[in-house]
Design a protein around this motif. Sequence first.
Motif, PDB file in Angstrom:
ATOM      1  N   HIS A 116       0.850  -1.196   0.000  1.00 32.45           N
ATOM      2  CA  HIS A 116       0.000   0.000   0.000  1.00 32.45           C
ATOM      3  C   HIS A 116       0.876   1.231   0.000  1.00 32.45           C
ATOM      4  O   HIS A 116       1.506   1.569   1.004  1.00 32.45           O
ATOM      5  CB  HIS A 116      -0.918   0.020   1.220  1.00 32.45           C
ATOM      6  CG  HIS A 116      -1.791   1.235   1.287  1.00 32.45           C
ATOM      7  ND1 HIS A 116      -2.644   1.471   2.344  1.00 32.45           N
ATOM      8  CD2 HIS A 116      -1.964   2.297   0.443  1.00 32.45           C
ATOM      9  CE1 HIS A 116      -3.302   2.607   2.147  1.00 32.45           C
ATOM     10  NE2 HIS A 116      -2.890   3.137   0.997  1.00 32.45           N
ATOM     11  N   TRP A 167      -2.368   2.750  -4.369  1.00 39.32           N
ATOM     12  CA  TRP A 167      -3.799   2.780  -4.063  1.00 39.32           C
ATOM     13  C   TRP A 167      -4.472   4.079  -4.496  1.00 39.32           C
ATOM     14  O   TRP A 167      -5.619   4.318  -4.131  1.00 39.32           O
ATOM     15  CB  TRP A 167      -4.025   2.592  -2.570  1.00 39.32           C
ATOM     16  CG  TRP A 167      -3.808   1.211  -2.031  1.00 39.32           C
ATOM     17  CD1 TRP A 167      -2.962   0.257  -2.491  1.00 39.32           C
ATOM     18  CD2 TRP A 167      -4.465   0.629  -0.893  1.00 39.32           C
ATOM     19  NE1 TRP A 167      -3.030  -0.874  -1.717  1.00 39.32           N
ATOM     20  CE2 TRP A 167      -3.942  -0.677  -0.721  1.00 39.32           C
ATOM     21  CE3 TRP A 167      -5.419   1.085   0.009  1.00 39.32           C
ATOM     22  CZ2 TRP A 167      -4.357  -1.520   0.308  1.00 39.32           C
ATOM     23  CZ3 TRP A 167      -5.830   0.247   1.037  1.00 39.32           C
ATOM     24  CH2 TRP A 167      -5.314  -1.044   1.181  1.00 39.32           C
ATOM     25  N   HIS A 224     -12.373   7.578  -3.572  1.00 40.88           N
ATOM     26  CA  HIS A 224     -12.102   7.856  -2.162  1.00 40.88           C
ATOM     27  C   HIS A 224     -13.320   8.537  -1.524  1.00 40.88           C
ATOM     28  O   HIS A 224     -14.404   8.600  -2.109  1.00 40.88           O
ATOM     29  CB  HIS A 224     -10.847   8.722  -2.046  1.00 40.88           C
ATOM     30  CG  HIS A 224     -10.031   8.490  -0.826  1.00 40.88           C
ATOM     31  ND1 HIS A 224     -10.564   8.500   0.448  1.00 40.88           N
ATOM     32  CD2 HIS A 224      -8.700   8.259  -0.654  1.00 40.88           C
ATOM     33  CE1 HIS A 224      -9.604   8.286   1.343  1.00 40.88           C
ATOM     34  NE2 HIS A 224      -8.466   8.127   0.697  1.00 40.88           N
ATOM     35  N   LYS A 274     -10.084   0.744  -5.180  1.00 40.26           N
ATOM     36  CA  LYS A 274      -9.870   1.417  -3.892  1.00 40.26           C
ATOM     37  C   LYS A 274     -11.125   2.196  -3.501  1.00 40.26           C
ATOM     38  O   LYS A 274     -11.632   2.998  -4.280  1.00 40.26           O
ATOM     39  CB  LYS A 274      -8.671   2.359  -4.012  1.00 40.26           C
ATOM     40  CG  LYS A 274      -8.611   3.530  -3.026  1.00 40.26           C
ATOM     41  CD  LYS A 274      -8.209   3.118  -1.634  1.00 40.26           C
ATOM     42  CE  LYS A 274      -7.998   4.361  -0.769  1.00 40.26           C
ATOM     43  NZ  LYS A 274      -6.726   5.052  -1.070  1.00 40.26           N
ATOM     44  N   ALA A 321     -13.325   3.805   0.349  1.00 37.81           N
ATOM     45  CA  ALA A 321     -13.001   4.318   1.678  1.00 37.81           C
ATOM     46  C   ALA A 321     -14.226   4.375   2.564  1.00 37.81           C
ATOM     47  O   ALA A 321     -15.334   4.692   2.110  1.00 37.81           O
ATOM     48  CB  ALA A 321     -12.393   5.724   1.568  1.00 37.81           C
ATOM     49  N   HIS A 346      -9.703   2.025   2.429  1.00 34.54           N
ATOM     50  CA  HIS A 346      -9.144   2.973   3.387  1.00 34.54           C
ATOM     51  C   HIS A 346     -10.079   3.033   4.593  1.00 34.54           C
ATOM     52  O   HIS A 346     -11.260   3.372   4.454  1.00 34.54           O
ATOM     53  CB  HIS A 346      -9.040   4.359   2.731  1.00 34.54           C
ATOM     54  CG  HIS A 346      -8.830   5.482   3.698  1.00 34.54           C
ATOM     55  ND1 HIS A 346      -7.577   5.991   3.986  1.00 34.54           N
ATOM     56  CD2 HIS A 346      -9.707   6.206   4.435  1.00 34.54           C
ATOM     57  CE1 HIS A 346      -7.695   6.976   4.858  1.00 34.54           C
ATOM     58  NE2 HIS A 346      -8.986   7.126   5.146  1.00 34.54           N
ATOM     59  N   GLU A 387     -10.833   5.036   7.825  1.00 36.01           N
ATOM     60  CA  GLU A 387     -10.494   6.340   8.381  1.00 36.01           C
ATOM     61  C   GLU A 387     -10.006   6.192   9.818  1.00 36.01           C
ATOM     62  O   GLU A 387     -10.727   5.695  10.690  1.00 36.01           O
ATOM     63  CB  GLU A 387     -11.712   7.266   8.327  1.00 36.01           C
ATOM     64  CG  GLU A 387     -11.431   8.679   8.779  1.00 36.01           C
ATOM     65  CD  GLU A 387     -10.473   9.425   7.841  1.00 36.01           C
ATOM     66  OE1 GLU A 387      -9.928  10.444   8.274  1.00 36.01           O
ATOM     67  OE2 GLU A 387     -10.281   8.996   6.684  1.00 36.01           O
ATOM     68  N   GLY A 419      -7.187  -1.458   4.941  1.00 37.57           N
ATOM     69  CA  GLY A 419      -5.997  -0.658   5.197  1.00 37.57           C
ATOM     70  C   GLY A 419      -6.089   0.140   6.476  1.00 37.57           C
ATOM     71  O   GLY A 419      -7.176   0.528   6.916  1.00 37.57           O
ATOM     72  N   HIS A 420      -4.962   0.371   7.114  1.00 33.62           N
ATOM     73  CA  HIS A 420      -4.820   1.256   8.271  1.00 33.62           C
ATOM     74  C   HIS A 420      -5.342   0.678   9.578  1.00 33.62           C
ATOM     75  O   HIS A 420      -5.607   1.430  10.522  1.00 33.62           O
ATOM     76  CB  HIS A 420      -5.500   2.603   8.029  1.00 33.62           C
ATOM     77  CG  HIS A 420      -5.096   3.296   6.778  1.00 33.62           C
ATOM     78  ND1 HIS A 420      -3.794   3.359   6.352  1.00 33.62           N
ATOM     79  CD2 HIS A 420      -5.841   3.971   5.852  1.00 33.62           C
ATOM     80  CE1 HIS A 420      -3.741   4.032   5.215  1.00 33.62           C
ATOM     81  NE2 HIS A 420      -4.966   4.401   4.890  1.00 33.62           N
ATOM     82  N   ASP A 439       2.327   3.632   2.652  1.00 30.75           N
ATOM     83  CA  ASP A 439       1.296   4.663   2.486  1.00 30.75           C
ATOM     84  C   ASP A 439       1.879   6.074   2.491  1.00 30.75           C
ATOM     85  O   ASP A 439       1.507   6.919   3.301  1.00 30.75           O
ATOM     86  CB  ASP A 439       0.224   4.514   3.566  1.00 30.75           C
ATOM     87  CG  ASP A 439      -0.984   5.410   3.306  1.00 30.75           C
ATOM     88  OD1 ASP A 439      -1.281   5.661   2.125  1.00 30.75           O
ATOM     89  OD2 ASP A 439      -1.617   5.848   4.278  1.00 30.75           O
TER      90      ASP A 439
END
Length: 302
Positions: free
Chosen positions: A22, A61, A91, A131, A133, A164, A166, A192-193, A250
């Motif tokens: 990523h 991404w 996004h 991708k 979010a 993604h 948040e 992710g994240h 990232d």
Amino acid sequence: MRYVRTVLGDVAPEDLGVCDAHDHLFLSSPKFPGQELSDAAAARAELAAFRSAGGAAVVQWTPYGMGRRAADLPGLSRATGVTLVCATGLHQATHYAPELLAGLRGRLAEVFVAELTEGIGTTGVRAGLIKVAGGFHALDAHARWTMTAAAEASRATGAPIAVHLEMGTGALDVLDLLCGELDVPGDRVVLGHLNRSPDPVVQREAAGSGCWLAFDGPSRAHHATDWRMPDAVRALAEAGFADRLLLGCDTVLAGTRSVDGGPGMPYLLRRVRPRLVAELGAELVERILVEHPGRAFGIDGR
């Protein structure tokens, strides 16, 4: 038979090599004025630095409408010897002008499918992932719209969906929607994240869905990332989810590239890898960096 769709064509998943799962070479958003990743020379230098550190592939991404510069990616890949995968998708609404979003109403899944199968604009470069979010601890109408389109495009093409989260939140809401309501197989979803919200209960429950958990990015202000990540990854491995893990850096803003004085892509191999080797052993870390990205981003050739 699965393949990974790169900017230079399809490759076997096992041919990726050491992969940053990523990251971003180019990215622009009205949310980050003056901090755009838009310098092709800097992108090339960053890839060269990653290659010198032992890297072989990068999954970018950056989605639709955020300055992907898809036409530049094949040349960068050839010049540096780094395999690149680029994204379609959308996004959060805050990153776009309202008129751009209005122009996508009623045809978003169609746009995703076209970029995955025909190419991005006139570049001939085909995307290899979708991708989307979530929001902070919730899914708003925009997130549900984009994820519904992503699920439709994934079913049509076999492409994975990268999400993604948040501040690392909302993982279970995302999975309820994608894997529950929309019936996307868990192994087609990359979250992710998760490292930004180090909740071990949520992480284990998410891994139990069969999805991929991406620990991506060095610590930012107020993010308990680096110092908690080894414990989180070890706990997941000990719980039986070692085969669900991905690693990335990232890089999203000007100044965060290694060639501009930031940690950048080489940080993954320079600092993150040895820290994880000390916790998990070299064999598992090698699998996470080399084997897992090909599986996570592989597309079913059927």
